[in-house]
Design a protein around this motif. Structure first.
Motif, mmCIF file in Angstrom:
data_model
loop_
_atom_site.group_PDB
_atom_site.id
_atom_site.type_symbol
_atom_site.label_atom_id
_atom_site.label_comp_id
_atom_site.label_asym_id
_atom_site.label_seq_id
_atom_site.Cartn_x
_atom_site.Cartn_y
_atom_site.Cartn_z
ATOM 1 N N LEU A 150 0.794 -1.222 0.000
ATOM 2 C CA LEU A 150 0.000 0.000 0.000
ATOM 3 C C LEU A 150 0.828 1.274 0.000
ATOM 4 C CD1 LEU A 150 -2.708 -1.152 2.558
ATOM 5 C CD2 LEU A 150 -2.968 -0.952 0.064
ATOM 6 N N PHE A 151 1.897 1.337 0.786
ATOM 7 C CA PHE A 151 2.676 2.573 0.868
ATOM 8 C C PHE A 151 3.300 2.921 -0.479
ATOM 9 C CE2 PHE A 151 3.657 2.021 5.685
ATOM 10 C CZ PHE A 151 2.440 2.586 6.016
ATOM 11 N N TYR A 152 3.854 1.946 -1.172
ATOM 12 C CA TYR A 152 4.512 2.252 -2.450
ATOM 13 C C TYR A 152 3.478 2.610 -3.515
ATOM 14 C CZ TYR A 152 7.654 2.068 -6.443
ATOM 15 O OH TYR A 152 8.374 2.396 -7.567
ATOM 16 N N ARG A 153 2.423 1.837 -3.588
ATOM 17 C CA ARG A 153 1.419 2.048 -4.640
ATOM 18 C C ARG A 153 0.592 3.311 -4.406
ATOM 19 N NH1 ARG A 153 -1.965 -2.554 -4.374
ATOM 20 N NH2 ARG A 153 -3.309 -1.375 -2.995
ATOM 21 N N ASN A 154 0.128 3.506 -3.180
ATOM 22 C CA ASN A 154 -0.823 4.576 -2.904
ATOM 23 C C ASN A 154 -0.212 5.800 -2.240
ATOM 24 O OD1 ASN A 154 -2.693 2.743 -3.841
ATOM 25 N ND2 ASN A 154 -3.358 2.144 -1.810
ATOM 26 N N GLY A 155 0.942 5.641 -1.632
ATOM 27 C CA GLY A 155 1.559 6.719 -0.865
ATOM 28 C C GLY A 155 1.350 6.481 0.618
ATOM 29 N N ILE A 156 2.267 6.997 1.394
ATOM 30 C CA ILE A 156 2.229 6.789 2.842
ATOM 31 C C ILE A 156 1.083 7.566 3.472
ATOM 32 C CG2 ILE A 156 3.486 7.302 4.969
ATOM 33 C CD1 ILE A 156 6.061 6.520 3.401
ATOM 34 N N GLN A 157 0.954 8.840 3.131
ATOM 35 C CA GLN A 157 -0.090 9.659 3.746
ATOM 36 C C GLN A 157 -1.482 9.228 3.299
ATOM 37 O OE1 GLN A 157 0.683 11.325 6.198
ATOM 38 N NE2 GLN A 157 2.824 11.836 5.929
ATOM 39 N N ALA A 158 -1.602 8.731 2.081
ATOM 40 C CA ALA A 158 -2.912 8.312 1.565
ATOM 41 C C ALA A 158 -3.358 6.971 2.138
ATOM 42 C CB ALA A 158 -2.866 8.235 0.041
ATOM 43 N N THR A 159 -2.460 6.268 2.779
ATOM 44 C CA THR A 159 -2.777 4.953 3.344
ATOM 45 C C THR A 159 -3.043 5.108 4.836
ATOM 46 O OG1 THR A 159 -1.359 3.875 1.719
ATOM 47 C CG2 THR A 159 -1.956 2.597 3.667
ATOM 48 N N GLY A 160 -4.258 4.857 5.225
ATOM 49 C CA GLY A 160 -4.630 4.995 6.623
ATOM 50 C C GLY A 160 -4.410 3.719 7.414
ATOM 51 N N VAL A 161 -4.417 3.856 8.712
ATOM 52 C CA VAL A 161 -4.253 2.718 9.613
ATOM 53 C C VAL A 161 -5.371 1.704 9.400
ATOM 54 C CG1 VAL A 161 -4.299 2.048 12.056
ATOM 55 C CG2 VAL A 161 -2.906 3.979 11.322
ATOM 56 N N SER A 162 -6.588 2.177 9.197
ATOM 57 C CA SER A 162 -7.719 1.260 8.990
ATOM 58 C C SER A 162 -7.490 0.383 7.761
ATOM 59 C CB SER A 162 -9.028 2.039 8.838
ATOM 60 O OG SER A 162 -9.340 2.704 10.034
ATOM 61 N N GLU A 163 -7.041 0.994 6.666
ATOM 62 C CA GLU A 163 -6.792 0.239 5.445
ATOM 63 C C GLU A 163 -5.663 -0.768 5.641
ATOM 64 O OE1 GLU A 163 -6.039 0.974 0.663
ATOM 65 O OE2 GLU A 163 -5.636 2.612 2.069
ATOM 66 N N LEU A 164 -4.587 -0.339 6.289
ATOM 67 C CA LEU A 164 -3.471 -1.247 6.574
ATOM 68 C C LEU A 164 -3.955 -2.460 7.362
ATOM 69 C CD1 LEU A 164 -0.692 1.277 7.591
ATOM 70 C CD2 LEU A 164 -0.467 -0.450 5.806
ATOM 71 N N CYS A 165 -4.731 -2.196 8.396
ATOM 72 C CA CYS A 165 -5.206 -3.285 9.258
ATOM 73 C C CYS A 165 -6.167 -4.209 8.514
ATOM 74 C CB CYS A 165 -5.862 -2.719 10.513
ATOM 75 S SG CYS A 165 -4.667 -1.921 11.612
ATOM 76 N N GLU A 166 -7.028 -3.615 7.673
ATOM 77 C CA GLU A 166 -7.970 -4.430 6.899
ATOM 78 C C GLU A 166 -7.226 -5.360 5.941
ATOM 79 O OE1 GLU A 166 -11.334 -3.787 3.468
ATOM 80 O OE2 GLU A 166 -11.159 -2.244 5.017
ATOM 81 N N VAL A 167 -6.272 -4.822 5.207
ATOM 82 C CA VAL A 167 -5.507 -5.630 4.254
ATOM 83 C C VAL A 167 -4.693 -6.706 4.984
ATOM 84 C CG1 VAL A 167 -3.619 -5.553 2.554
ATOM 85 C CG2 VAL A 167 -5.469 -3.870 2.462
ATOM 86 N N ALA A 168 -4.145 -6.355 6.132
ATOM 87 C CA ALA A 168 -3.327 -7.302 6.903
ATOM 88 C C ALA A 168 -4.181 -8.297 7.685
ATOM 89 C CB ALA A 168 -2.411 -6.545 7.859
ATOM 90 N N GLY A 169 -5.454 -7.987 7.841
ATOM 91 C CA GLY A 169 -6.321 -8.868 8.613
ATOM 92 C C GLY A 169 -6.028 -8.840 10.103
ATOM 93 N N VAL A 170 -5.709 -7.653 10.613
ATOM 94 C CA VAL A 170 -5.423 -7.493 12.042
ATOM 95 C C VAL A 170 -6.209 -6.298 12.571
ATOM 96 C CG1 VAL A 170 -3.092 -8.463 11.797
ATOM 97 C CG2 VAL A 170 -3.412 -5.983 11.759
ATOM 98 N N SER A 171 -6.293 -6.204 13.875
ATOM 99 C CA SER A 171 -6.960 -5.062 14.497
ATOM 100 C C SER A 171 -5.975 -3.898 14.626
ATOM 101 C CB SER A 171 -7.479 -5.453 15.876
ATOM 102 O OG SER A 171 -6.387 -5.686 16.750
ATOM 103 N N LYS A 172 -6.538 -2.702 14.825
ATOM 104 C CA LYS A 172 -5.688 -1.531 15.071
ATOM 105 C C LYS A 172 -4.874 -1.750 16.352
ATOM 106 C CE LYS A 172 -8.623 1.882 12.826
ATOM 107 N NZ LYS A 172 -9.429 3.092 13.012
#
Length: 193
Positions: free
Chosen positions: A26-48
């Motif tokens: 996500l960070f490389y494709r979308n950018g670091i600032q554009a990638t939120g914690v919620s999206e990271l957690c959803e893709v990773a399948g983990v909780s915040k």
């Protein structure tokens, strides 16, 4: 004890590795600032909560993401630069090969540096160390190629490479590498003469 079946699935990735894998994508494709914690957690399948327990927060995950890229040498230019099977001059010249347009979005470290403006960000030392080690490796290849003043050549090639990469990223036109290559070859040729 029997032999394992060929169709046994490998063990699942740990939550830490899933978060790192999600950040790489996500960070490389979308950018670091554009990638939120919620999206990271959803893709990773983990909780915040898991992200904060494992990494302390997004900033520390960003630093881990960049450290992983540094260790794995993910860009083709970087892998080739460290490929001792290639002749030193070839390693230097290949920095200016056109990257794969389907996968290119610039240098992850440069992109991160542009996005991370907070003083003292945990990723800043990782970015600086990466850029310094990349320049040292260029100078080492220049030294191995028998070039005069390899540190000076390394600095010039680094500036040329960074400029081509930034321009190609900004304009979406990989021709910047085509324009930089003859300049690089002249610099290398002059230093090797």
């Amino acid at each position: 004890m029997g032999t394992p079946s060929a169709d046994v699935a490998p063990p699942p990735l740990s939550p830490r590795k899933r978060l790192l894998a999600a950040s790489i994508s996500l960070f490389y494709r979308n950018g670091i600032q554009a990638t939120g914690v919620s999206e990271l957690c959803e893709v990773a399948g983990v909780s915040k909560r898991t992200l904060y327990q494992l990494y302390g927060g997004k900033d520390e995950l960003i630093a881990a993401y960049l450290a992983h890229l540094r260790e794995k040498r993910v860009s083709p230019a970087e892998r080739n630069l460290f490929d001792d099977a290639l002749a030193p001059r070839e390693r230097l010249a290949q920095l200016f090969d056109r990257p794969d347009p389907a996968r290119f979005r610039g240098c992850a470290f440069h992109n991160a540096s542009v996005e991370l403006t907070m003083p003292g960000h945990p990723a800043t030392p990782v970015i600086h160390e990466y850029k310094e080690s990349f320049e040292r490796r260029i100078a080492q290849s220049a030294r191995e190629a028998g070039c005069k003043e390899p540190e000076e050549l390394g600095r010039a090639l680094m500036l040329l490479f960074e400029g081509a990469t930034a321009l190609a990223t900004s304009t979406g036109d990989l021709a910047a590498f085509d324009a930089a290559r003859p300049v690089a070859e002249k610099l290398i040729g002059d230093a090797a003469a």
